[in-house]
Design an enzyme around this catalytic site. Structure first.
Site, PDB file in Angstrom:
ATOM      1  CD  GLU A  46      -2.992   0.650   2.613  1.00  0.00           C
ATOM      2  OE1 GLU A  46      -2.745  -0.426   3.188  1.00  0.00           O
ATOM      3  OE2 GLU A  46      -3.504   1.799   2.689  1.00  0.00           O
ATOM      4  NE  ARG A 272       3.155  -7.900  10.372  1.00  0.00           N
ATOM      5  CZ  ARG A 272       2.498  -7.385   9.690  1.00  0.00           C
ATOM      6  NH1 ARG A 272       1.661  -7.827   8.991  1.00  0.00           N
ATOM      7  NH2 ARG A 272       2.857  -6.167   9.373  1.00  0.00           N
ATOM      8  CE  LYS A 282       2.485   0.100   5.363  1.00  0.00           C
ATOM      9  NZ  LYS A 282       1.884  -0.005   4.079  1.00  0.00           N
TER      10      LYS A 282
HETATM   11  P1  ATP Z   1      -0.916  -1.414   6.621  1.00  0.00           P
HETATM   12  O1  ATP Z   1      -1.101  -1.824   8.116  1.00  0.00           O
HETATM   13  O2  ATP Z   1      -0.451  -0.217   6.436  1.00  0.00           O
HETATM   14  O3  ATP Z   1      -1.591  -2.353   5.567  1.00  0.00           O
HETATM   15  P2  ATP Z   1       1.298  -3.521   6.026  1.00  0.00           P
HETATM   16  O4  ATP Z   1       2.770  -3.638   6.917  1.00  0.00           O
HETATM   17  O5  ATP Z   1       0.259  -4.591   5.879  1.00  0.00           O
HETATM   18  O6  ATP Z   1       0.846  -2.349   6.747  1.00  0.00           O
HETATM   19  P3  ATP Z   1       1.393  -3.447   3.248  1.00  0.00           P
HETATM   20  O7  ATP Z   1       1.847  -2.513   2.438  1.00  0.00           O
HETATM   21  O8  ATP Z   1      -0.211  -3.632   3.092  1.00  0.00           O
HETATM   22  O9  ATP Z   1       1.557  -2.873   4.716  1.00  0.00           O
HETATM   23  O10 ATP Z   1       2.132  -4.709   3.010  1.00  0.00           O
HETATM   24  C1  ATP Z   1       2.415  -5.300   1.877  1.00  0.00           C
HETATM   25  C2  ATP Z   1       3.009  -6.673   1.948  1.00  0.00           C
HETATM   26  O11 ATP Z   1       3.893  -6.807   2.750  1.00  0.00           O
HETATM   27  C3  ATP Z   1       1.583  -7.436   2.461  1.00  0.00           C
HETATM   28  O12 ATP Z   1       1.388  -8.584   1.765  1.00  0.00           O
HETATM   29  C4  ATP Z   1       1.934  -7.666   3.978  1.00  0.00           C
HETATM   30  O13 ATP Z   1       1.549  -8.991   4.454  1.00  0.00           O
HETATM   31  C5  ATP Z   1       3.407  -7.887   3.923  1.00  0.00           C
HETATM   32  N1  ATP Z   1       3.943  -7.623   5.249  1.00  0.00           N
HETATM   33  C6  ATP Z   1       4.172  -6.324   5.826  1.00  0.00           C
HETATM   34  N2  ATP Z   1       4.563  -6.410   7.162  1.00  0.00           N
HETATM   35  C7  ATP Z   1       5.225  -7.697   7.011  1.00  0.00           C
HETATM   36  C8  ATP Z   1       6.050  -8.265   8.129  1.00  0.00           C
HETATM   37  N3  ATP Z   1       6.344  -7.519   9.252  1.00  0.00           N
HETATM   38  N4  ATP Z   1       6.450  -9.350   7.610  1.00  0.00           N
HETATM   39  C9  ATP Z   1       6.122 -10.276   6.575  1.00  0.00           C
HETATM   40  N5  ATP Z   1       5.356  -9.555   5.650  1.00  0.00           N
HETATM   41  C10 ATP Z   1       4.820  -8.433   5.892  1.00  0.00           C
HETATM   42 MG    MG Z   2      -1.644  -4.089   4.701  1.00  0.00          MG
END
Ligand code: ATP
Ligand code: MG
Length: 573
Positions: A46, A272, A282
């Site tokens: 995102e 994660r 974030k």
């Molecule tokens: P938000 O809460 O803003 O959605 P987010 O960390 O999920 O935060 P995204 O940009 O939606 O941010 O994440 C993109 C991809 O990265 C998603 O598929 C998410 O599952 C993955 N991702 C985010 N944080 C982690 C993490 N700590 N470990 C593994 N994958 C992650």
């Molecule tokens: Mg997300």
């Protein structure tokens, strides 16, 4: 640059993700002949912040699984929420993924490119009697939804006719209604034990311009609606995401089934990545940046990819770390020293060794001719013979590290002291003859030493032994530098321990040393270039560095805490 179908060239044999449950699912799909044997994944950030080490994990898994199976991985910006998104992030995210070593080819997509198609899918759901326009307020929707222990209640608008729903939904799109007055909901089951299935919202009214579609839309799809359908539009086969989406999978599948999507993609969740002593939320990262606790998104103390790049972490070390920690189904916290261990391992192989004196103490070699200069040939990297040698100038006045001298040394201190002989790395043996002090403060300001001409190159013909080898720089040749020493951003393994995360910030996460001296030649290096400063650790040239004012970041010290922790774990078993 790595392209799809190739393993990242990270200089290791083997490598890649170890065997994992996602690969097992893919193997099974192939045996069963699903998706015509294709493997197609996507990484869906995102654009509302910078990528961090957690995203690196997702990138390594999404692109890595595709590569390992001769498949493809798309980059798709999940830009369905116009209020938090910014083109600045779109650029930064692409730069960071490329830097990490992955390439999406010509498959750069935006969920917002599908707004029209998604809208048509929504009308289709309405026509199939599977979605309705609901006039409850957001608070009422929440209240009607029920709880984990109580079933929800049906909306009084649930049984509107298809015609009325279509008319209202089209008027929502046309901008006739204010924000929050109506939503489109899936008609599923208000008594489902899974709250996500209790008639979830698919579209909201939001009169906000979007960074790509401008004012074209005033209704925006929710993540839950847009994601499975974007996957279907792109021909994604395996939609890999993190565990928090597990409860959303029934909805993911319901939508694809309700719209009779052939060969629907499947969502697979993995754990994660969480790292000790840092934050990967974030929201928290943004707060640290916006409230000035760090210098920006690329502050070298942050676990953002841009921060780690500025710090000097090699991308292959980050990939190695993400691969080593594996793909699992249980969330855990990985100790940050495991990441640092990977950084050292890569830099040990590729970083040139140089001499830098961080806290200089002047040494005058009284029996060395004034104005004379000779050059010693030293190895650039004992781990890599191909790195060659360089010539280091030696003169009568040099600098050594202030902590390498003690006037009154304790028994285990073998470095320089009055009357004692030590080796200067690659040069001569010197003996401390006299200590010069500042008459006012009593501080040691200079040492007067003699050298043994027979010890040229660091050995003596009589085989006499000394217990210490010191690094040094020639006073006439060394370049002044600023060195930034970093420590963990948080004092506690879990930054949220006790009070809020801000309470656990490490006040000494950045120490700036000025008046350091480094070998000549480093002023010609481009930002990002990494070195081992002998006996100090690994350092990189900061982008703030100029020919006149050199600035270095400490990437990691030489001490490998992870090797120690791991050793203890092995012993404890
Ligand atoms: P938000 O809460 O803003 O959605 P987010 O960390 O999920 O935060 P995204 O940009 O939606 O941010 O994440 C993109 C991809 O990265 C998603 O598929 C998410 O599952 C993955 N991702 C985010 N944080 C982690 C993490 N700590 N470990 C593994 N994958 C992650
Ligand atoms: Mg997300």
């Amino acid at each position: 640059m790595v392209s799809d179908g190739h393993k990242p060239d990270n200089g290791r044999s083997g490598g890649g993700l170890p065997g994992n449950f996602i690969q097992d699912i893919i193997d099974e799909d192939r045996r069963a002949g699903r998706y015509g044997g294709r493997v197609h994944t996507r990484f869906p950030p995102e654009p509302n912040g910078y990528l961090h080490i957690g995203h690196a994990k997702a990138i390594v898994v999404d692109f890595g699984i595709a590569q390992a199976n001769g498949g493809l991985c798309n980059l798709r910006f999940d830009d369905t929420n116009p209020s938090k998104e910014d083109p600045e992030y779109v650029e930064a995210i692409q730069r960071d993924i490329r830097w990490l070593g992955y390439d999406w080819g010509d498959r750069l997509y935006f969920a917002s490119d599908y707004f029209e198609q998604l809208y048509q899918y929504a009308e289709e759901l309405i026509k199939r009697g599977k979605a309705y326009v609901c006039d409850l307020s957001p608070e009422e929707i929440r209240e009607y939804r029920g709880t984990l222990t109580e079933p929800g209640r049906e909306s009084p608008y649930r049984n509107r006719s298809v015609e009325e729903n279509l008319d209202l939904f089209r008027r929502m799109r046309a901008g006739e209604f204010p924000d929050g007055s109506r939503v489109l909901r899936a008609k599923i089951d208000m008594r489902s034990p899974n709250i996500n299935m209790r008639d979830p919202v698919l579209y909201r009214i939001q009169h906000t311009a979007h960074h790509r579609t401008g004012d074209t839309w005033c209704i925006y799809p929710t993540y839950d609606f847009a994601h499975p359908l974007s996957d279907a539009i792109e021909g994604v086969t395996h939609s890999l995401c993190t565990l928090e989406f597990e409860d959303h999978r029934p909805l993911y599948n319901w939508l694809l089934e309700a719209l009779e999507i052939p060969e629907p993609p499947k969502q697979i969740e993995f754990a994660r990545l969480n790292l000790s002593h840092t934050v990967t939320s974030k929201r928290k990262l943004r707060q640290l940046v916006e409230e000035g606790y760090v210098r920006g998104w690329d502050d070298p103390r942050l676990p953002t990819l841009s921060g780690m790049r500025r710090r000097g972490y090699p991308p292959e070390a980050i990939r190695m770390f993400c691969e080593q920690t594996g793909v699992t189904k249980t969330n855990s916290v990985i100790h940050i020293s495991q990441l640092e261990h990977c950084v050292r391992e890569v830099l040990n192989r590729k970083a040139r060794r140089v001499m830098a004196v961080l806290r200089p103490l002047k040494v005058v070699i009284t029996n060395y001719p004034e104005g004379a200069m000779e050059e010693f040939e030293v190895e650039n990297n004992p781990e890599d013979p191909a790195a060659g040698t360089r010539r280091v100038p030696f003169t009568r006045e040099i600098y050594i590290e202030r902590d390498d001298f003690l006037e009154d040394p304790p028994p285990k201190f073998f470095r320089l002291a009055p009357g004692r002989e030590v080796r200067l790395k690659g040069a001569y043996y010197i003996t401390c003859q006299e200590v010069v002090k500042d008459p006012d403060t009593g501080d040691v300001i200079e040492l007067r030493c003699t050298y043994d001409p027979a010890s040229r190159g660091g050995e003596t013909p009589d085989g006499r032994r000394v217990k210490a080898t010191l690094h040094w720089v020639s006073a006439a040749h060394a370049r002044p530098a600023e060195v930034r020493l970093y420590d963990h951003l948080f004092l506690t393994e879990d930054p949220d321990e006790g009070g809020g995360f801000l309470a656990n910030l490490n006040p000494e996460s950045l120490k700036v040393l000025t008046g350091c001296l480094v070998e000549a030649g480093l002023e010609d290096c481009e930002p990002g270039r990494q070195f081992q400063f002998l006996r100090h650790g690994y350092f990189s040239v900061d982008p703030d560095s100029t020919q006149k004012r050199l600035v270095f970041n400490r990437i990691v010290s030489l001490k490998d805490a992870w090797a120690k922790i791991r050793g203890q774990q092995v012993k404890a078993r």
